[in-house]
Design a protein around this motif. Sequence first.
Motif, PDB file in Angstrom:
ATOM      1  N   ALA A 190       0.839  -1.207   0.000  1.00 13.63           N
ATOM      2  CA  ALA A 190       0.000   0.000   0.000  1.00 13.63           C
ATOM      3  C   ALA A 190       0.874   1.257   0.000  1.00 13.63           C
ATOM      4  O   ALA A 190       0.595   2.227  -0.719  1.00 13.63           O
ATOM      5  CB  ALA A 190      -0.934   0.007   1.205  1.00 13.63           C
TER       6      ALA A 190
ATOM      7  N   ASN B 157      -4.238   0.208   5.715  1.00 17.21           N
ATOM      8  CA  ASN B 157      -3.662   0.330   4.366  1.00 17.21           C
ATOM      9  C   ASN B 157      -3.745   1.765   3.859  1.00 17.21           C
ATOM     10  O   ASN B 157      -2.849   2.236   3.163  1.00 17.21           O
ATOM     11  CB  ASN B 157      -4.399  -0.583   3.375  1.00 17.21           C
ATOM     12  CG  ASN B 157      -4.179  -2.044   3.681  1.00 17.21           C
ATOM     13  OD1 ASN B 157      -3.169  -2.416   4.280  1.00 17.21           O
ATOM     14  ND2 ASN B 157      -5.124  -2.882   3.280  1.00 17.21           N
ATOM     15  N   HIS B 158      -4.846   2.423   4.175  1.00 14.31           N
ATOM     16  CA  HIS B 158      -5.047   3.803   3.730  1.00 14.31           C
ATOM     17  C   HIS B 158      -3.979   4.737   4.293  1.00 14.31           C
ATOM     18  O   HIS B 158      -3.417   5.560   3.577  1.00 14.31           O
ATOM     19  CB  HIS B 158      -6.461   4.273   4.138  1.00 14.31           C
ATOM     20  CG  HIS B 158      -6.785   5.669   3.727  1.00 14.31           C
ATOM     21  ND1 HIS B 158      -6.775   6.721   4.623  1.00 14.31           N
ATOM     22  CD2 HIS B 158      -7.088   6.211   2.534  1.00 14.31           C
ATOM     23  CE1 HIS B 158      -7.082   7.831   3.978  1.00 14.31           C
ATOM     24  NE2 HIS B 158      -7.285   7.559   2.710  1.00 14.31           N
TER      25      HIS B 158
ATOM     26  N   PHE C 239       7.892  11.977   0.939  1.00 16.68           N
ATOM     27  CA  PHE C 239       8.613  12.765  -0.080  1.00 16.68           C
ATOM     28  C   PHE C 239       8.996  14.161   0.420  1.00 16.68           C
ATOM     29  O   PHE C 239       9.845  14.811  -0.170  1.00 16.68           O
ATOM     30  CB  PHE C 239       7.769  12.912  -1.344  1.00 16.68           C
ATOM     31  CG  PHE C 239       7.676  11.652  -2.165  1.00 16.68           C
ATOM     32  CD1 PHE C 239       8.410  10.524  -1.844  1.00 16.68           C
ATOM     33  CD2 PHE C 239       6.854  11.608  -3.276  1.00 16.68           C
ATOM     34  CE1 PHE C 239       8.337   9.379  -2.600  1.00 16.68           C
ATOM     35  CE2 PHE C 239       6.784  10.455  -4.048  1.00 16.68           C
ATOM     36  CZ  PHE C 239       7.508   9.349  -3.707  1.00 16.68           C
TER      37      PHE C 239
ATOM     38  N   GLY D 207       3.454   6.780   2.415  1.00 19.05           N
ATOM     39  CA  GLY D 207       4.391   6.620   1.305  1.00 19.05           C
ATOM     40  C   GLY D 207       4.526   7.879   0.466  1.00 19.05           C
ATOM     41  O   GLY D 207       5.512   8.050  -0.258  1.00 19.05           O
ATOM     42  N   GLN D 208       3.515   8.759   0.544  1.00 19.98           N
ATOM     43  CA  GLN D 208       3.547  10.025  -0.214  1.00 19.98           C
ATOM     44  C   GLN D 208       4.138  11.152   0.633  1.00 19.98           C
ATOM     45  O   GLN D 208       4.970  11.922   0.149  1.00 19.98           O
ATOM     46  CB  GLN D 208       2.124  10.381  -0.654  1.00 19.98           C
ATOM     47  CG  GLN D 208       1.509   9.286  -1.514  1.00 19.98           C
ATOM     48  CD  GLN D 208       0.074   9.551  -1.919  1.00 19.98           C
ATOM     49  OE1 GLN D 208      -0.671  10.218  -1.196  1.00 19.98           O
ATOM     50  NE2 GLN D 208      -0.327   9.024  -3.068  1.00 19.98           N
TER      51      GLN D 208
ATOM     52  N   LEU E 231       2.351   1.629  -3.428  1.00 27.50           N
ATOM     53  CA  LEU E 231       1.255   1.929  -4.360  1.00 27.50           C
ATOM     54  C   LEU E 231       0.952   3.430  -4.332  1.00 27.50           C
ATOM     55  O   LEU E 231       0.739   4.048  -5.381  1.00 27.50           O
ATOM     56  CB  LEU E 231       0.015   1.104  -3.968  1.00 27.50           C
ATOM     57  CG  LEU E 231      -1.279   1.339  -4.735  1.00 27.50           C
ATOM     58  CD1 LEU E 231      -1.111   1.042  -6.222  1.00 27.50           C
ATOM     59  CD2 LEU E 231      -2.417   0.472  -4.179  1.00 27.50           C
ATOM     60  N   GLY E 232       0.965   4.013  -3.145  1.00 30.13           N
ATOM     61  CA  GLY E 232       0.743   5.452  -2.989  1.00 30.13           C
ATOM     62  C   GLY E 232       1.790   6.293  -3.712  1.00 30.13           C
ATOM     63  O   GLY E 232       1.559   7.474  -3.980  1.00 30.13           O
ATOM     64  N   GLN E 233       2.942   5.677  -4.013  1.00 29.88           N
ATOM     65  CA  GLN E 233       4.007   6.390  -4.729  1.00 29.88           C
ATOM     66  C   GLN E 233       3.918   6.149  -6.237  1.00 29.88           C
ATOM     67  O   GLN E 233       4.021   7.076  -7.030  1.00 29.88           O
ATOM     68  CB  GLN E 233       5.365   5.913  -4.198  1.00 29.88           C
ATOM     69  CG  GLN E 233       5.504   6.163  -2.697  1.00 29.88           C
ATOM     70  CD  GLN E 233       6.802   5.645  -2.105  1.00 29.88           C
ATOM     71  OE1 GLN E 233       7.374   4.676  -2.588  1.00 29.88           O
ATOM     72  NE2 GLN E 233       7.259   6.284  -1.038  1.00 29.88           N
TER      73      GLN E 233
ATOM     74  N   ALA F  12      -1.004   3.833   5.370  1.00 30.75           N
ATOM     75  CA  ALA F  12       0.278   3.417   4.779  1.00 30.75           C
ATOM     76  C   ALA F  12       0.446   4.016   3.383  1.00 30.75           C
ATOM     77  O   ALA F  12       1.531   4.490   3.014  1.00 30.75           O
ATOM     78  CB  ALA F  12       0.366   1.896   4.709  1.00 30.75           C
ATOM     79  N   TYR F  13      -0.625   4.019   2.602  1.00 32.87           N
ATOM     80  CA  TYR F  13      -0.630   4.572   1.239  1.00 32.87           C
ATOM     81  C   TYR F  13      -0.194   6.044   1.255  1.00 32.87           C
ATOM     82  O   TYR F  13       0.699   6.451   0.518  1.00 32.87           O
ATOM     83  CB  TYR F  13      -2.053   4.414   0.695  1.00 32.87           C
ATOM     84  CG  TYR F  13      -2.330   4.918  -0.703  1.00 32.87           C
ATOM     85  CD1 TYR F  13      -2.312   4.041  -1.786  1.00 32.87           C
ATOM     86  CD2 TYR F  13      -2.674   6.245  -0.949  1.00 32.87           C
ATOM     87  CE1 TYR F  13      -2.619   4.479  -3.072  1.00 32.87           C
ATOM     88  CE2 TYR F  13      -2.973   6.698  -2.227  1.00 32.87           C
ATOM     89  CZ  TYR F  13      -2.945   5.812  -3.287  1.00 32.87           C
ATOM     90  OH  TYR F  13      -3.238   6.247  -4.562  1.00 32.87           O
ATOM     91  N   HIS F  14      -0.817   6.831   2.123  1.00 37.73           N
ATOM     92  CA  HIS F  14      -0.474   8.255   2.164  1.00 37.73           C
ATOM     93  C   HIS F  14       0.852   8.526   2.871  1.00 37.73           C
ATOM     94  O   HIS F  14       1.531   9.503   2.553  1.00 37.73           O
ATOM     95  CB  HIS F  14      -1.619   9.060   2.788  1.00 37.73           C
ATOM     96  CG  HIS F  14      -2.823   9.129   1.908  1.00 37.73           C
ATOM     97  ND1 HIS F  14      -2.776   9.646   0.623  1.00 37.73           N
ATOM     98  CD2 HIS F  14      -4.109   8.723   2.096  1.00 37.73           C
ATOM     99  CE1 HIS F  14      -3.988   9.570   0.070  1.00 37.73           C
ATOM    100  NE2 HIS F  14      -4.810   9.009   0.947  1.00 37.73           N
TER     101      HIS F  14
END
Lengths: 160, 160
Positions: A149, B146-147, B157, B153-154, A152-154, B149-151
Amino acid sequence: MSNTTLMIKSATDSWFQQISRTDKLIDSLTDEQLESEIAPGKNRGVYLLGHLTTVHDRMLPLLNFGNQLYPQLENIFLTHPDKAIIDIPLTSDLRKYWNTVNEALASHINALQPEEWLHKHSAVSEEDFKKEPHRNRLNVLLNRTNHVAYHLGQIVFLKK
Amino acid sequence: MSNTTLMIKSATDSWFQQISRTDKLIDSLTDEQLESEIAPGKNRGVYLLGHLTTVHDRMLPLLNFGNQLYPQLENIFLTHPDKAIIDIPLTSDLRKYWNTVNEALASHINALQPEEWLHKHSAVSEEDFKKEPHRNRLNVLLNRTNHVAYHLGQIVFLKK
């Protein structure tokens, strides 16, 4: 349905949902898009695809499902950061490895009995497992679901 | 420890691990960094912080834990995309809301008995739940883990 069955179904559904989202995203991207950086100076899509593939491939021995299928990916996509190794597999081949590894995992995941998710994973000794029974297969699955996940967000940034 | 207890512990540990990682990342970023775009033309960090806060705030009623604490965030950070609404809360306030919401969730999560995770969430009717017993609290927790974790990953940055 027993509590155990119901809980494991939630966990495996969550895994398959993230895999399916990642599949759809990767299939929607051209090789050229995948070979670009997800943001200026960051990993390329193709690196993240290789990274996820090798991390999932390593789940096969970790979950006592069998041997890794592509051990040669580990050095490129796990030990080293992106662009450290110039000679990497073709993007078209990486797409195949990604699918093959996830299909191998899926066949084992679907064959496992709910209680077997509470068996120890292969990176913990019998002795430690007695004291730390949470170091089981389910724990690995939940951890790797979050991991896919996260990336995937990246990778989604490559979508135009 | 029973199978049910062990499985729920894995799921709640996984949630708290993602929250803790996100906390550490957000605490390490200055307001100025958070107010920047995570990549050119993409969401600002502050939007994602507000978005995660309102999604977690909505988990309170969804999991039958109580009322939303900051319903006013929903329009800014969920209904509308970033930059659609100019007047957003101060970054320092958003940091507080984020912590308050997660602390409220944590106190309920820690108080819940393992079996209670298999009770229905509030967005499914009694009738549908009989046919679809997987629409339970555990499912919401795994999905929102999961939600985040997804963000995460963003937002990473933004780190220099």
